[in-house]
Design a protein around this motif. Structure first.
Motif, PDB file in Angstrom:
ATOM      1  N   SER A   1      34.565  46.080  51.052  1.00 25.96           N
ATOM      2  CA  SER A   1      35.053  45.320  49.904  1.00 25.96           C
ATOM      3  C   SER A   1      35.845  46.233  48.982  1.00 25.96           C
ATOM      4  CB  SER A   1      33.885  44.701  49.139  1.00 25.96           C
ATOM      5  OG  SER A   1      34.336  44.017  47.984  1.00 25.96           O
TER       6      SER A   1
ATOM      7  N   SER B   1      41.578  32.032  45.870  1.00 22.74           N
ATOM      8  CA  SER B   1      40.941  31.680  47.147  1.00 22.74           C
ATOM      9  C   SER B   1      41.567  30.470  47.822  1.00 22.74           C
ATOM     10  CB  SER B   1      39.440  31.425  46.926  1.00 22.74           C
ATOM     11  OG  SER B   1      39.258  30.387  45.970  1.00 22.74           O
TER      12      SER B   1
ATOM     13  N   SER C   1      38.041  36.587  46.246  1.00 21.20           N
ATOM     14  CA  SER C   1      37.339  36.023  45.092  1.00 21.20           C
ATOM     15  C   SER C   1      37.882  36.678  43.843  1.00 21.20           C
ATOM     16  CB  SER C   1      35.825  36.248  45.199  1.00 21.20           C
ATOM     17  OG  SER C   1      35.532  37.641  45.195  1.00 21.20           O
TER      18      SER C   1
ATOM     19  N   SER D   1      37.464  36.980  39.235  1.00 20.60           N
ATOM     20  CA  SER D   1      36.749  36.731  37.987  1.00 20.60           C
ATOM     21  C   SER D   1      37.666  37.063  36.835  1.00 20.60           C
ATOM     22  CB  SER D   1      35.473  37.579  37.921  1.00 20.60           C
ATOM     23  OG  SER D   1      35.798  38.960  37.949  1.00 20.60           O
TER      24      SER D   1
ATOM     25  N   SER E   1      38.667  40.592  44.251  1.00 20.63           N
ATOM     26  CA  SER E   1      37.938  41.294  45.306  1.00 20.63           C
ATOM     27  C   SER E   1      38.367  40.738  46.653  1.00 20.63           C
ATOM     28  CB  SER E   1      36.422  41.129  45.126  1.00 20.63           C
ATOM     29  OG  SER E   1      36.006  41.724  43.919  1.00 20.63           O
TER      30      SER E   1
END
Length: 483
Positions: free
Chosen positions: A40, A77, A103, A105, A116
């Motif tokens: 990741s 996404s 993803s 945030s 990410s």
């Protein structure tokens, strides 16, 4: 279940709990080894809108940037962004294969967008994370303008804050996390099973269970002791840590009814194997040891044990007396211990219930109770009616229950049988109480200190007295004949 019970349960099953914890951890680790190795990477940037020249424009742009950041996080996404990433990086994979790897945030305080991305190699994860940041701006502009390749520069842009770096280690499989989850799961499952078993267990395990089932007091709790399981049932005086428990039982039995002291006591149980004969023999011995003349009668005409326990000749006894072949006092045997006499069962008859429930049996007990405290070792209550018949014309019954074996319903049924025949339940003896392990929860393992009482002078005297037991003698020359 109280907290104390929980602690004792944990101590009793500590190795089971440890084993389940380790097993759970190993199973989760084994499961995790089958998961793919994934990396990741994370990149972040600040969402900016236009160039403000006044404070008012700056405030308006900041609000618009916050809205754009939320929109970008939603688009990360989506399939259009995945398609743009595939095009920018020149990947030879369908967009749907990587769409779920992204993803995002948003930190609304500074309008920061953090993206990410997951890849099968460190390089792939880094490249995907960086490409998504650029792709999401392109897709957003296409959505807003409706043009695939707008000519004007976008009003909104993402200023790179921290480009994605090569991840140093995969985030999955995470063996440490898997082991912790497996250990917690194994421990929780073990506790659930143990506590569930304890809650649904219908066996007698404490004095409280006995008192609730029978409505009678527990006169004694006899711990498990190896010597009680031998052929002589501890009557040689080697009771070990059970010695003090039997003395306590003897004392409590004396104070059941001070004004009307029982002279005819039936000792019985719910089922065979609960230790009624052991209790009867040792109570008789200890009461006799205290100075009271005692006659122990083997009234179990189906499975007699008295002759074996005290090593006497039991060929002639109660059954011959009931049949009228001999006088009952002629078949009473001196045990070799002070104040203790024995009456063996004799020949096993085909009709035990009829003999024990006969008027002659009642007359024998009434007559003998003038000279002795008569203790009758009777058959179990539930399989046969013998003990109920005997207790009907005696002063009461002493009910023996085996801890961890006797069911609560069986204990309740015993009380109902005694009530139906009008017998008095003097009390209950909780026998074979474990001193350690899981079943000792109800008793707290408090019998360990009793071992020190084994050296009492009374016990030593009992051993010496037993040296003549087995050489029991009849009080009168035996005359066998029909009366």
């Amino acid at each position: 279940m109280t907290f104390g019970d929980f602690v004792r349960l944990s101590r009793a099953y500590v190795w089971v709990l440890i084993g389940c914890t380790i097993l759970g951890a190993l199973l989760m680790i084994a499961k995790t080894t089958r998961e793919p190795v994934l990396y990741s990477a994370t990149s972040s940037g600040l969402v900016r809108v236009g160039e403000a020249t006044t404070a008012g424009e700056e405030q308006g742009n900041a609000q618009l940037a916050e809205d754009k950041a939320t929109l970008y996080a939603f688009l990360v996404s989506t399939m259009p962004v995945a398609e743009q990433v595939v095009e920018d990086l020149g990947l030879d994979v369908p967009p749907e294969a990587i769409a779920g790897r992204f993803s995002a945030s948003v930190d609304a305080t500074v309008n920061a967008l953090t993206v990410s991305a997951i890849g099968s190699t460190p390089e792939e994860a880094r490249d995907l994370a960086n490409a998504v940041v650029d792709a999401v701006v392109v897709v957003a502009q296409e959505i807003e303008t409706g043009e695939a390749n707008p000519k004007e520069a976008p009003l909104t842009r993402i200023v790179p804050l921290q480009p994605a770096q090569l991840p140093g280690a995969p985030f999955t499989p995470d063996y440490r996390n898997a082991a912790m989850k497996g250990a917690i799961g194994g421990l929780g499952l073990a506790y659930a099973v143990l506590i569930g078993r304890r809650l649904i267990d219908r066996r007698i395990r404490s004095a409280k269970h006995v008192e609730e089932a029978t409505g009678a007091a527990v006169l004694g709790i006899i711990p498990q002791e190896e010597s009680l399981g031998r052929a002589h049932r501890g009557v040689r005086g080697d009771l070990g840590r059970a010695a003090e428990s039997f003395r306590q039982l003897r004392t409590n039995l004396r104070f059941v009814d001070v004004d009307n002291e029982p002279r005819r006591i039936v000792v019985t149980s719910a089922l065979a194997g609960e230790g009624k004969s052991t209790v009867a023999a040792n109570v008789a011995r200890l009461v006799a040891q205290a100075g009271t003349p005692v006659l122990l009668v083997d009234a179990d005409l189906r499975r007699p044990t008295l002759a074996t326990t005290f090593e006497i000749d039991g060929a002639v006894g109660l059954t011959q007396a009931l049949a009228g072949d001999v006088d009952v006092r002629d078949v009473i045997v001196d045990s070799g211990m002070a104040n203790l006499s024995l009456l063996a069962a004799g020949r096993i008859p085909p009709n035990p219930s009829e003999l024990l429930g006969s008027l002659r049996m009642k007359q024998f007990i009434d007559d003998l109770s003038h000279d002795y405290l008569v203790i009758l070792d009777a058959p179990p209550l539930l399989p046969v009616t013998d003990a109920g018949l005997l207790s009907a014309f005696c002063d009461g019954a002493l009910l023996v229950q085996a801890a961890g074996k006797t069911q609560i319903e069986q204990s309740q049924q015993c009380r109902r049988i005694l009530d139906q025949v009008g017998s008095r339940l003097l009390g209950v003896v909780l026998n074979k109480a474990p001193v350690k392990g899981a079943a000792a929860i109800a008793y707290g393992g408090g019998y360990g200190s009793y071992g020190g009482y084994g050296g009492y002078k009374a016990e030593q005297a009992s051993r010496e007295a037993y040296s003549t037991a087995g050489k029991g003698r009849r009080r009168k020359p035996l005359k066998v004949g029909r009366s």
